[in-house]
Design an enzyme around this catalytic site. Sequence first.
Site, PDB file in Angstrom:
ATOM      1  N   ASP A 145       0.751  -1.358  -0.005  1.00 41.52           N
ATOM      2  CA  ASP A 145      -0.200  -0.004  -0.022  1.00 41.52           C
ATOM      3  C   ASP A 145       0.729   1.360  -0.411  1.00 41.52           C
ATOM      4  OD1 ASP A 145      -2.332  -1.162   0.166  1.00 41.52           O
ATOM      5  OD2 ASP A 145      -3.034  -0.547   2.137  1.00 41.52           O
TER       6      ASP A 145
ATOM      7  N   TYR B  65      -9.773  -0.423   2.900  1.00 38.67           N
ATOM      8  CA  TYR B  65      -9.335  -0.390   4.493  1.00 38.67           C
ATOM      9  C   TYR B  65      -8.846   1.043   4.639  1.00 38.67           C
ATOM     10  CZ  TYR B  65      -8.870  -4.592   5.706  1.00 38.67           C
ATOM     11  OH  TYR B  65      -9.884  -6.439   6.394  1.00 38.67           O
TER      12      TYR B  65
ATOM     13  N   HIS C  37      -5.587 -12.057   9.342  1.00 38.23           N
ATOM     14  CA  HIS C  37      -7.001 -11.176   9.300  1.00 38.23           C
ATOM     15  C   HIS C  37      -8.225 -12.733   8.733  1.00 38.23           C
ATOM     16  CE1 HIS C  37     -10.313  -7.990   9.002  1.00 38.23           C
ATOM     17  NE2 HIS C  37     -10.953  -8.905   9.446  1.00 38.23           N
TER      18      HIS C  37
ATOM     19  N   PHE D 228       0.038   2.407  -3.704  1.00 36.67           N
ATOM     20  CA  PHE D 228      -0.524   3.809  -4.168  1.00 36.67           C
ATOM     21  C   PHE D 228      -0.119   4.890  -2.908  1.00 36.67           C
ATOM     22  CE2 PHE D 228      -2.498  -0.160  -4.080  1.00 36.67           C
ATOM     23  CZ  PHE D 228      -3.353  -0.324  -5.438  1.00 36.67           C
TER      24      PHE D 228
ATOM     25  N   GLY E  69       3.899   1.638  -1.358  1.00 42.36           N
ATOM     26  CA  GLY E  69       4.665   1.974  -2.478  1.00 42.36           C
ATOM     27  C   GLY E  69       4.392   1.373  -3.755  1.00 42.36           C
TER      28      GLY E  69
END
EC number: 1.4.3.21
Length: 674
Positions: free
Chosen positions: A325, A412, A628, A329, A327
């Site tokens: 996330d 998220y 998760h 976005f 690197g």
Amino acid sequence: MASTTTMRLALFSVLTLLSFHAVVSVTPLHVQHPLDPLTKEEFLAVQTIVQNKYPISNNRLAFHYIGLDDPEKDHVLRYETHPTLVSIPRKIFVVAIINSQTHEILINLRIRSIVSDNIHNGYGFPILSVDEQSLAIKLPLKYPPFIDSVKKRGLNLSEIVCSSFTMGWFGEEKNVRTVRLDCFMKESTVNIYVRPITGITIVADLDLMKIVEYHDRDIEAVPTAENTEYQVSKQSPPFGPKQHSLTSHQPQGPGFQINGHSVSWANWKFHIGFDVRAGIVISLASIYDLEKHKSRRVLYKGYISELFVPYQDPTEEFYFKTFFDSGEFGFGLSTVSLIPNRDCPPHAQFIDTYVHSANGTPILLKNAICVFEQYGNIMWRHTENGIPNESIEESRTEVNLIVRTIVTVGNYDNVIDWEFKASGSIKPSIALSGILEIKGTNIKHKDEIKEDLHGKLVSANSIGIYHDHFYIYYLDFDIDGTHNSFEKTSLKTVRIKDGSSKRKSYWTTETQTAKTESDAKITIGLAPAELVVVNPNIKTAVGNEVGYRLIPAIPAHPLLTEDDYPQIRGAFTNYNVWVTAYNRTEKWAGGLYVDHSRGDDTLAVWTKQNREIVNKDIVMWHVVGIHHVPAQEDFPIMPLLSTSFELRPTNFFERNPVLKTLSPRDVAWPGCSN
């Protein structure tokens, strides 16, 4: 009107640390600190300088990263000591794609000139820009094969939205900037991620900005919109469970001071930075030692270097969903504006910052960071009944300082906190909320399951896919100076065999100093150990090395095989703790270019140098992970799921540093009498 007794009990939690009180001051006009985030004017200057060399009239130019080129550490430390005597030029590092080539451009803003301009010829691509993703997600809606697939499913094209997903690397030789596009139904709910249109593969080329691969494989039911809406305006009674209002009152103002991006609170001073990739950056954290009458450096810099989110579904629909996330976005680009009185309490102070668009234009991000005090717990206490005819009770209230930001990447939301305690601890924490990544299915009940779903059935036709969240923190300790060492103290069982005691065993400690980076690769398991960064050159009065201990988060270990492509790229999760020799360029655990990367520029690769780390400038990296397994309570939007770790002083002070701290005194509410 509440009784006086009730008022005093309520006021016990008032967030006023009077023993360290200072009135808040958010100063817009200040001398720029070398680590301050880029200003609007600096973004514009960078845009102009690059466009002057590559005019947009005859060049395809897109800015993918504009950030501060880290000044040399010794220059910054000299500036801290003599700010009026030390001048550090502002240098900006730019990653831009110009005519399909990735350029690394270094700019000196003082002389408004490009210092270097190099082309990246290796693997991987820079952060995706918001602009190109916005264009890509519209492609399916005008693509005839997709329109036919929509008709075949009996869906309304006007009620469909699409989203872009990075594709990773799975052994392909080609090096092309592509993304997968998944589409969702927005009809009757804004909770789009729980209503995926399953069975379609869409690949878009970002440079060509067109769909280059399309497959319609099979048709699965689109999950219903019923009971998925989370907007309060769209919900109807009954509401609950009911919560009563809590009010905090600080009659003398907050106990912290903000000057530009520098924060002073209680015995702490630190700097808040911001980067379009890292998001919030905490630097120069120093604590005042009451006995030594001076501030002492603890942490030079700390931030989340990467977030690796591999989903555990190997099918065509999901196998590629192994996201990085930060690197891919950008944590900073994905930072959202905080909602006053909801994301942060009423007495919070907010800090604005800037990010940039693909054309280099600065974008104001209001309320990007908030700072506030909150009642923590009991700082320390004791009741003594062992002295005849005396009853002794002492307790101190703990008030802590929180620095908060929220990063939303797709489905998220990551609530990122840095908590400072007057006792000397720093407690970084992560809390997850948002929407599960749902896979559509024709299955409506658990009894219908005949094979591995790679997730849990959380609602009819809805599978919440198994996945991980691996955050890796960059923690550049400078404990009383830059020369530090890393020690592992193991707790060992000793058997008593000579009959010298009625006991048969006890435990003691055995300390080892890591000599090289290989010695400092730590897998946290059942064997208890203390992990401490010490300054071997400075000792307490009784001879202990001053240090800070890592109290790690609950460990989570990668379950992918080491030869699996996502794990090669995310090999920094192979250990829970790493320690490296400081290198100004080694900032990103997953590498500088993460999109389509091949794992050849990661923390795991750097440490193969096996550099010496005894009495050196060192950096600790801590992996904080969550496996998760989705549950029905996570649907349709999940309550916060949190994890944290603590950096705690260990023989850093001569004694309890808050021994003489006074609890905040009770104060009267306005309009109420005692």
